[in-house]
Design a protein around this motif. Structure first.
Motif, short mmCIF file in Angstrom:
data_model
loop_
_atom_site.label_atom_id
_atom_site.label_comp_id
_atom_site.label_asym_id
_atom_site.label_seq_id
_atom_site.Cartn_x
_atom_site.Cartn_y
_atom_site.Cartn_z
N PRO A 27 0.81 -1.22 0.00
CA PRO A 27 0.00 0.00 0.00
C PRO A 27 0.84 1.27 0.00
N ALA A 28 0.22 2.37 -0.38
CA ALA A 28 0.85 3.68 -0.24
C ALA A 28 0.95 4.00 1.25
N THR A 29 2.05 4.66 1.62
CA THR A 29 2.27 4.95 3.04
C THR A 29 1.73 6.32 3.44
N HIS A 30 1.61 7.24 2.47
CA HIS A 30 1.11 8.58 2.79
C HIS A 30 0.68 9.30 1.53
N LEU A 31 -0.05 10.38 1.72
CA LEU A 31 -0.50 11.21 0.60
C LEU A 31 -0.26 12.66 0.96
N ASP A 32 0.51 13.36 0.10
CA ASP A 32 0.81 14.79 0.31
C ASP A 32 0.28 15.59 -0.87
N PHE A 47 -2.04 21.91 -7.67
CA PHE A 47 -1.16 21.05 -6.87
C PHE A 47 -1.18 19.65 -7.46
N ILE A 48 -0.20 18.84 -7.05
CA ILE A 48 -0.24 17.41 -7.37
C ILE A 48 -0.37 16.64 -6.06
N ALA A 49 -1.26 15.66 -6.07
CA ALA A 49 -1.42 14.76 -4.92
C ALA A 49 -0.44 13.61 -5.11
N TRP A 50 0.60 13.58 -4.26
CA TRP A 50 1.65 12.56 -4.37
C TRP A 50 1.48 11.51 -3.29
N MET A 51 1.53 10.26 -3.71
CA MET A 51 1.45 9.14 -2.78
C MET A 51 2.80 8.49 -2.65
N GLY A 52 3.25 8.26 -1.45
CA GLY A 52 4.51 7.54 -1.24
C GLY A 52 4.27 6.04 -1.30
N VAL A 53 5.07 5.35 -2.13
CA VAL A 53 4.95 3.89 -2.27
C VAL A 53 6.34 3.28 -2.12
N LYS A 95 11.76 5.09 -1.51
CA LYS A 95 10.36 5.45 -1.71
C LYS A 95 10.19 6.18 -3.04
N THR A 96 9.13 5.84 -3.76
CA THR A 96 8.79 6.55 -4.99
C THR A 96 7.45 7.23 -4.78
N HIS A 97 7.33 8.46 -5.29
CA HIS A 97 6.03 9.13 -5.24
C HIS A 97 5.29 8.90 -6.55
N VAL A 98 4.05 8.51 -6.42
CA VAL A 98 3.20 8.27 -7.57
C VAL A 98 2.07 9.29 -7.52
N ALA A 99 1.72 9.86 -8.68
CA ALA A 99 0.64 10.84 -8.71
C ALA A 99 -0.69 10.13 -8.45
N ALA A 100 -1.38 10.55 -7.40
CA ALA A 100 -2.58 9.84 -6.97
C ALA A 100 -3.68 9.87 -8.03
#
Ligand SMILES: [Zn+2]
Ligand SMILES: [Zn+2]
Length: 159
Positions: A27-32, A47-53, A95-100
């Motif tokens: 799962p994604a660990t967080h959303l910024d 803005f971009i919603a970034w999810m840490g995976v 960690k990679t950020h993926v655009a939510a």
């Protein structure tokens, strides 16, 4: 006989044209939400919603172009439709950020937004929701403490 964990849980995503896809088995660990100038200019959105995976469980496929807009991070785009899929900080190799907005399906759900960052750069016409979520002018404290050199570099870019 199948056992209950035969069926692997996934988080999957895609660009707009479907040429590039990704799958994460964790799962994604967080959303910024990031309001920095680069995120605005590449997305055309406030803005971009970034999810840490976790990077180790994430695989991409398709014609992804990696663009270095700065020394500290690499952004991944679909070569065909231009969709922005990912952000990889050099200082966060795990960690990679993926655009939510590119998530197609998540068996894990999606985390609720945890922080708003680079709020100082948000466009004047965009009103951030009164959601009680912490807001940072730039990075959050953990990032600033862990990566002071990176923060310095980014400040230069923002000028
Ligand atoms: Zn595409
Ligand atoms: Zn940003």
């Amino acid at each position: 006989m199948s056992t209950s964990n035969n069926q692997e849980k996934n988080l999957t995503g895609s660009c707009a044209c479907g040429s590039c896809t990704y799958t994460s088995t964790s799962p994604a660990t967080h959303l910024d939400y990031c309001y920095c100038i680069q995120c605005q200019r590449i997305s055309g959105a406030p803005f971009i919603a970034w999810m840490g995976v976790p990077r180790s469980t994430l695989t991409f496929s398709g014609p992804i172009v990696h663009v270095h807009l700065s020394k500290i991070a690499t952004r991944g785009f679909c070569e065909k439709c231009g969709a922005g899929l990912s952000l990889q900080y050099e200082c966060y190799p795990e960690k990679t950020h993926v655009a939510a907005g590119t998530v197609v399906r998540s068996d894990f759900g999606i985390p609720e937004v945890g922080i708003h960052i680079f709020v100082k750069s948000r466009p004047a016409w965009h009103r951030i929701a009164e959601d009680g979520v912490p807001r940072y002018e730039e990075f959050d404290e953990e990032f600033e403490e862990r990566f002071p050199e990176v923060v310095k570099e980014l400040r230069k870019l923002a000028e």
